[in-house]
Design an enzyme around this catalytic site. Structure first.
Site, mmCIF file in Angstrom:
data_model
loop_
_atom_site.group_PDB
_atom_site.id
_atom_site.type_symbol
_atom_site.label_atom_id
_atom_site.label_comp_id
_atom_site.label_asym_id
_atom_site.label_seq_id
_atom_site.Cartn_x
_atom_site.Cartn_y
_atom_site.Cartn_z
ATOM 1 N N HIS A 1 0.830 -1.288 -0.118
ATOM 2 C CA HIS A 1 -0.102 0.041 -0.001
ATOM 3 C C HIS A 1 1.045 1.422 0.067
ATOM 4 C CE1 HIS A 1 -3.581 -2.439 0.993
ATOM 5 N NE2 HIS A 1 -2.783 -3.152 1.696
ATOM 6 N N SER B 1 19.262 19.623 -13.839
ATOM 7 C CA SER B 1 18.131 20.522 -14.022
ATOM 8 C C SER B 1 18.688 21.653 -14.822
ATOM 9 C CB SER B 1 17.447 21.110 -12.685
ATOM 10 O OG SER B 1 16.854 22.146 -12.955
#
Length: 513
Positions: free
Chosen positions: A158, A279
């Site tokens: 989960h 980036s």
């Protein structure tokens, strides 16, 4: 009158727009070596059955040999005006030999059985390549080191930390899934490796063909007998696409874990710099772009499966041009899947896990709470449901006090308050993540002995599958070599009734290789 090879009943040619809309030469380039092989086998059997004479057969085989050598030299180019690979090669033969000789090559054949044969010849090579790429990745993942066996990280259910596992356990889990992909690829190969050649357009032919012999020369296991089914069938391509989609999804799930665990919030693993980018604005970033693209591109394989199912479902038996849409999409799926397998293997070699971080997350996420519950069952004699409630209350109180299972004195106090005193040294042994990992000794569990056994089984299975791939690849290589050798001999004047039996024998006699 149109000059198309199929244009006898037409008074004018198709327009340039129609040609551009219908041509497939850009897609058919992959089929070029396979169409040449098929043409050679077909001509040999046309001559063997007396459907064409030996003079025509020798001329055709000689020309096909020339074209194959041009292909190997990179000098054979398909021309768009001839629509597809089949008409291109036939036109090249006719231009050299004339219509009376070159025009005999297509006797007792249709582009319907021709394209299906070519696609199967190509697809079975792809399936073997995909098996090999999977086996390479499986072998890499199953190479578990001592560090892999002792480095712990949380297992997740989960998306929540569940129980501690080892890196080796994680690696072999993915290898186990990939092993099923190999079995699926092998199963698909069996249904792909059937010969439709000789089915002609859809009904067979009045010519006395030997479909078994052409199937053997082309390395097929058997003939796909029913002519209408043979030319209509695309389920083998859909099955292959389904295997590629399943395989792509398995790679995507692995990629998703790497992307997630590379983030600062997890800091469990890191991929090599060569498989990351930065980036354009944020200098601190290291982005796991290869894993992200593997995850994203797996969607292409799923999309192709849906496209093929949709394209085929509304087509009646017998060829329709809808079916030529199978190849562009399937080729995309092939390229996506094979490139993902290879890049994932390369990236996996650079993957590093942080053992300290993994153990820390196991502690703070209460990953060994189940071990405390199991201990109370084994040592205090309570039912598992009772111990589950006891430990659940303990965890709840630890959370309320912003403590973890590492706070052993508090854990001991809370467990004792529930009526089950346990000494701190015992708790330390029970709750340590590494001890928990080594305690899961059931078959397929996380204990080092179990993981080593699983890894050995995976490697053994991989070796068996690799031997099968090597054998099948050797079969295909031998079949092609025997076919072209026979063609060269016949073109040079060797009697067909001598050369062809020798070729067929070479295809089936594996011990002589």
């Amino acid at each position: 009158m149109t000059q198309k090879l199929w244009g006898g009943r037409f008074s004018e040619d198709i327009t340039s727009e129609v040609l551009e809309y219908t041509l497939t030469v850009d897609v058919d380039v992959r089929l070029l070596p396979h169409d040449l092989w098929q043409n050679v086998a077909h001509v040999l059997l046309l001559a063997q059955q007396g459907i064409i004479n030996m003079d025509a057969a020798r001329s055709l085989l000689n020309r096909l040999g020339e074209l194959d050598r041009e292909r190997e030299a990179g000098a054979l180019t398909l021309r768009p005006e001839y629509e597809d690979v089949h008409l291109n090669l036939e036109q090249m033969v006719i231009e050299k030999l004339g219509l009376d000789v070159g025009g005999r090559m297509h006797t007792a054949r249709s582009r319907n059985d021709q394209v299906s044969t070519d696609a199967r010849l190509y697809l079975r090579e792809v399936l073997l390549s995909a098996m090999t790429a999977n086996l390479d990745l499986i072998d890499l993942l199953a190479e578990v080191s001592d560090d892999d066996l002792t480095t712990v990280l949380p297992g997740y259910t989960h998306s929540q930390a569940a129980q501690p596992v080892s890196v080796a356990f994680w690696r072999t889990a993915h290898a186990s899934a990939l092993s099923r992909d190999v079995r699926r690829l092998r199963d698909a190969f069996d249904r792909v490796n059937e010969s439709p050649l000789g089915a002609c357009a859809l009904a067979g032919t009045s010519f006395n063909l030997d479909r078994d012999a052409t199937a053997r020369l082309l390395g097929f296991d058997r003939v796909l007998t029913h002519a209408l089914d043979a030319t209509s069938a695309r389920d083998h391509m859909i099955e292959a696409a389904a295997v590629f989609a399943l395989g792509g999804n398995n790679l995507s799930r692995m990629a998703e874990e790497i992307v997630m665990w590379s983030g600062h919030e997890y800091r469990l693993c890191e991929v090599g710099d060569a498989f990351s980018t930065g980036s354009s604005i944020m200098p601190q970033k290291k982005n796991p772009v290869v894993a992200e693209l593997v995850r994203g591109r797996s969607g292409r394989t799923v999309g192709v499966l849906m496209q093929l199912l949709t394209a085929v479902k509304g087509v009646t038996l017998g060829y329709s041009c809808d079916l030529q849409e199978d190849k562009p999409f399937l080729w995309q799926s092939i390229d996506t899947y094979l490139s993902a397998l290879r890049i994932v293997e390369a990236q996996t070699r650079t993957l590093r896990f942080d053992p300290g971080r993994g153990e820390e997350l196991c502690w703070v996420n209460f990953s060994t709470a189940t071990e405390l519950a199991n201990y109370l069952v084994a040592e205090a004699g309570v039912s598992f449901r009772e111990s589950h409630h006891v430990v659940g209350r303990v965890v709840g109180q630890l959370l309320a006090r912003q403590a973890t299972l590492r706070d052993l004195d508090l854990v001991a106090e809370l467990v004792a308050a529930e009526g089950y005193p346990v000494a701190e040294p015992v708790l330390r042994d029970i709750l340590a993540p590494r001890n928990a990992v080594n305690g899961y000794t059931s078959a397929g569990g996380t204990a080092a002995t179990s993981v080593r056994r699983t890894a050995a089984e995976l490697r053994e299975r991989s070796a068996e599958q690799r031997a099968w791939v090597d054998e099948r690849q050797a079969d295909l290589t031998a079949a092609r070599a025997a076919t072209f050798r026979c063609a060269e001999e016949v073109a040079a004047g060797v009697a067909l009734d001598k050369a062809l039996p020798a070729a067929l024998c070479a295809v089936t006699d594996k011990e002589s290789r």
